[in-house]
Design a protein around this motif. Sequence first.
Motif, PDB file in Angstrom:
ATOM      1  N   VAL A   1       0.838  -1.192   0.000  1.00 20.81           N
ATOM      2  CA  VAL A   1       0.000   0.000   0.000  1.00 20.81           C
ATOM      3  C   VAL A   1       0.880   1.251   0.000  1.00 20.81           C
ATOM      4  N   LEU A   2       0.371   2.321  -0.585  1.00 19.21           N
ATOM      5  CA  LEU A   2       1.049   3.617  -0.554  1.00 19.21           C
ATOM      6  C   LEU A   2       0.027   4.728  -0.734  1.00 19.21           C
ATOM      7  N   ASP A   3       0.436   5.932  -0.345  1.00 17.86           N
ATOM      8  CA  ASP A   3      -0.331   7.145  -0.612  1.00 17.86           C
ATOM      9  C   ASP A   3       0.352   7.833  -1.785  1.00 17.86           C
ATOM     10  N   PRO A   4      -0.278   7.881  -2.986  1.00 21.17           N
ATOM     11  CA  PRO A   4       0.420   8.407  -4.162  1.00 21.17           C
ATOM     12  C   PRO A   4       0.163   9.873  -4.471  1.00 21.17           C
ATOM     13  N   SER A   5      -0.608  10.558  -3.627  1.00 18.57           N
ATOM     14  CA  SER A   5      -0.999  11.932  -3.975  1.00 18.57           C
ATOM     15  C   SER A   5      -0.640  12.914  -2.869  1.00 18.57           C
ATOM     16  N   ASP A   6      -0.128  14.070  -3.274  1.00 16.04           N
ATOM     17  CA  ASP A   6       0.108  15.173  -2.344  1.00 16.04           C
ATOM     18  C   ASP A   6      -1.015  16.199  -2.409  1.00 16.04           C
ATOM     19  N   LYS A   7      -2.092  15.875  -3.139  1.00 13.05           N
ATOM     20  CA  LYS A   7      -3.197  16.817  -3.320  1.00 13.05           C
ATOM     21  C   LYS A   7      -4.542  16.227  -2.907  1.00 13.05           C
ATOM     22  N   ASP A   8      -4.509  15.191  -2.041  1.00 14.18           N
ATOM     23  CA  ASP A   8      -5.773  14.574  -1.627  1.00 14.18           C
ATOM     24  C   ASP A   8      -6.179  14.990  -0.223  1.00 14.18           C
ATOM     25  N   ASP A   9      -5.370  15.866   0.401  1.00 12.17           N
ATOM     26  CA  ASP A   9      -5.687  16.382   1.742  1.00 12.17           C
ATOM     27  C   ASP A   9      -5.908  15.262   2.748  1.00 12.17           C
ATOM     28  N   ALA A  10      -5.126  14.179   2.608  1.00 13.28           N
ATOM     29  CA  ALA A  10      -5.278  13.050   3.527  1.00 13.28           C
ATOM     30  C   ALA A  10      -4.036  12.185   3.472  1.00 13.28           C
ATOM     31  N   ILE A  11      -3.808  11.475   4.574  1.00 10.60           N
ATOM     32  CA  ILE A  11      -2.813  10.403   4.580  1.00 10.60           C
ATOM     33  C   ILE A  11      -3.598   9.110   4.430  1.00 10.60           C
ATOM     34  N   GLU A  12      -3.609   8.588   3.226  1.00  7.55           N
ATOM     35  CA  GLU A  12      -4.469   7.448   2.931  1.00  7.55           C
ATOM     36  C   GLU A  12      -3.692   6.431   2.106  1.00  7.55           C
ATOM     37  N   LEU A  13      -3.339   5.331   2.754  1.00  6.48           N
ATOM     38  CA  LEU A  13      -2.585   4.286   2.087  1.00  6.48           C
ATOM     39  C   LEU A  13      -3.539   3.298   1.430  1.00  6.48           C
ATOM     40  N   GLY A  14      -3.232   2.925   0.196  1.00  8.09           N
ATOM     41  CA  GLY A  14      -4.126   2.010  -0.508  1.00  8.09           C
ATOM     42  C   GLY A  14      -3.434   1.294  -1.648  1.00  8.09           C
TER      43      GLY A  14
END
Length: 499
Positions: free
Chosen positions: A271-284
């Motif tokens: 899992v990883l968080d691939p976005s710096d523009k999603d306003d969240a720390i969300e691993l998937g």
Amino acid sequence: MKRIGIVVLMAGVLFSCQERIGKGVPVFTNFSEVSDIDISQGGEGAAEISAYDPMTQRLFVVNNELDSKVNVIDFSDIKNLMDLPGESIDVTPYGGGVNSVAVKNGLLAMAVEANTKTDNGSIVIFETTNLITPIQVIPVGALPDMVTFSPNGQFIVSANEGEPNDDYSVDPEGSISIIDVTDGFSYQTLGFGAFESQKEALMDQGYRVFGPEATLAMDTEPEYVAISANSTTAWVTLQENNGIAKVDLLGKQITEILPLGMKDYSKKANVLDPSDKDDAIELGNWPLKTYFMPDAIVAYSVGNTDFLITANEGDAREYDGFEEESRVEDLMLDETAFPNWEELQKKGNLGRYTATTISGDLDGDGDFDEIHGFGGRSFTIWNANGAMVNDYKTLEMDLINTNSSLYDDGRSDNKGVEPEAVEIGTSGGRTYLFVGMERADAVGVYELRGVGSIEFIQLLKVGDAPEGVLFIPEEESPNGRATLVVSSEDDGVIKVFQN
């Protein structure tokens, strides 16, 4: 696509997972900060790699903030560190900058690049009791990036990266140099030309050869060295190439290139968080693969069997004459492979993720059938022949669950926490693994049990961009306690922790 949300359990500076966090049990630490020192003058590059000499109780620290030098720190009183400017070593007479230092048996070795980095560099050797005049200046390959001694002190090994110049008009061959201390400092530099005939087979296994008009020997860039406990074998990471070179130190020969393959983030466990523009720390989970591309490496043995641990930072080539990076939103994705391509390319999904443009077009038709990225966002245990034993997939999750404020969501789109440094040491009958995370300003502490069982112990808050992680065992420590030294390049702070 499946997303896995992260629940933040606790926040703070030092935490232990000896007993599981989040179950209402007391939390205690194993390593505590005892001192620090700032050797910067307000710039970057002020505290990179460190080495310790138990004979003089001095710490030697790479400092490229202004003119290149090695700072010398009095480490005899571990709670009151003193920089000794009168003893610092000016590196400018020997080349363009020092990249690494190592100490063994009263000798200090420094890896010094040439004034023109594509020219051959040097390993400069001093006695730690006389820092005025070197006893040897030994020519090695271009851009020596890391130097280390074998455990028995017989060999000095340097990884000579051989980076191109900025317009890519000069691309020297990468190489590995072996210096035999016991044979009058005789030396030999080994190249990779013999592997040219294996290029296609290696690339099929995930080895990267892609520089403009580069042979395999020119394209291969050695980064970091680990040596077996019996001092007969070295393993050298080839970071940009996604491989490890295996070296016979006694025979002075590179025997194998070990490709490391790829990590598939569509699989549930990755899992990883691939976005710096999603306003969240969300691993998937996401439809992409990444190259491990390790930086630091350490070796250890269980019985008579050798194993390796790598910090899978990732690194792209970015030069005026050649650049491989692109945002996924700017890639032309194959619509059969990615039927939901428009959704994927949104900034809150994969659109901001940094991918390579030199692989992923599997059928050569100009669009991308796979998305390939940089770094494993993990550390990995391998056997001596490059087969994976355990990829520790939850490095970022350990950080987030322990202190979410240290996770820089602005780096989610580009290699995450960037595990760069890895060190191993034994204290009190326990084997500890220390993993420096450059973009989190933290070091994760783990216990290694047997071949590949790993237990998260605690998180240490360190300086800005930890570069060097050094373990000093009890028998060499000034006060008889196991010691961890972390040097950080962006603020020049050196922090010391003890068990």
